[in-house]
Write an enzyme that holds these catalytic residues in place. Structure first.
Site: not given
Ligand code: NDP
Length: 292
Positions: A52, A96, A119
């Site tokens: 990412k 994450q 997200d």
């Protein structure tokens, strides 16, 4: 059979984003900035976060990677998120997953300011998504929609079967495919570990999204001729022939299933790169649609 080539499509998304960023900066705009937080030393998570961060560099975004120890108290993590919430330079925050067991994922997700929830996991983002209101869409399902759009997959009126009901993939995928939109307007069946007669349900599907984390689960005798198959699964399986000592396998038995499909994603090179492309698009949107 045609491959739904996530590597190719994500490259085209990134190229177009890179051009937009260049224009934006030339016009005096601010550099989009993604802040990523990694807690602990899970090898797979380290790889995903590294990809990412690298993708941010490729398109001209700034990124900050905060690596924190696995035994970090929950309160400290929440405090670090709050600091990113307050920082006007930061457009998107991602933590994450999975997190160590002593940290509540729900608390962490709810601490992220919804305007920076790139997200798309915040309950408010989820609710808005379900209602069809503008919101950040969860990156993996959003990436799958972008892939379907690119290949002009027909979805209207089709029966889509989603296997897996996690909050980050299966459930939002089922909601998005049922929305009155394109890609969408499907009749959706959402399957999970308690679903009875799953092979028979899959056999009726025009579109199958396999997101359960069981390597090779979907076999050819569960797939109708001409179906579109999207494989979300990423599982590391031991492989002594590889330098890393493992291979990545999807939830679909690709060899046997592919010949029956009209379209299918490979693993790797399918949904994975599209998830990152979607995350970048969300971060770009956040940067360029700031609420004052
Ligand atoms: P979870 O483990 O959170 O959820 C798995 C889901 O699959 C659950 O709903 C579970 O049912 C269901 N399930 C498990 N076994 C079966 C079975 N035998 N039959 C039917 N349903 C079953 O996984 P995630 O959604 O987080 O991830 C799924 C996979 O996708 C993993 O391999 C993960 O690594 C991968 N992934 C890939 C991404 C990408 O970018 N390509 C991004 C995110 C995930 P129940 O609810 O009843 O327990």
């Amino acid at each position: 059979m045609q491959l739904l080539d996530g590597k190719l499509v994500s490259k085209s998304v990134k190229d177009s984003l890179a051009a937009s960023v260049e224009n934006h900066l030339r016009g005096g705009g601010k550099t989009p900035h993604l802040a990523a937080i990694l807690v602990g030393d899970n090898g797979a998570s380290q790889t995903y976060v590294a990809s990412k961060v690298k993708a941010c560099e490729e398109v001209g975004f700034r990124s900050t990677l905060l690596q924190l120890p696995g035994d970090l108290p929950e309160a400290v993590l929440l405090h670090r998120i709050e600091a990113f919430n307050q920082d006007p330079e930061v457009d998107g925050i991602l933590v994450q997953l999975p997190l160590p067991a002593h940290i509540s994922e729900h608390k962490v997700i709810e601490t992220i300011r919804v305007e920076k929830d790139v997200d798309g996991f915040h309950p408010e983002s989820m609710g808005r998504m379900a209602l069809g209101l503008p919101s950040f869409l969860p990156a993996t399902p959003y990436g799958i929609l972008l892939l379907m759009e690119h290949y002009q997959i027909q979805t209207k009126g089709r029966h889509a079967v989603v296997i897996g009901r996690s909050h980050i993939v299966g459930r939002p995928m089922s909601i998005l495919l049922s929305r009155n939109d394109y890609p969408g307007n499907c009749s959706v069946t959402l399957c999970h570990s308690h679903t009875l007669h799953l092979p028979a349900i899959c056999l009726q599907a025009d579109i199958i999204i396999a997101a359960l984390g069981q390597p090779g689960f979907l076999r050819s005798d569960m797939v109708k001729e001409g179906a579109v198959v999207v494989d979300v699964g990423i599982t590391r399986v031991p492989d002594a022939n590889r330098k890393a000592g493992f291979a990545i396998r999807g939830d679909v038995d690709f060899e046997s299933v592919a010949p029956r499909c009209s379209y299918i994603t490979p693993v790797p090179g399918g949904v994975g790169p599209m998830t990152i492309a979607a995350l970048l698009k969300n971060t770009w949107y956040s940067c360029t649609h700031k609420k004052t």
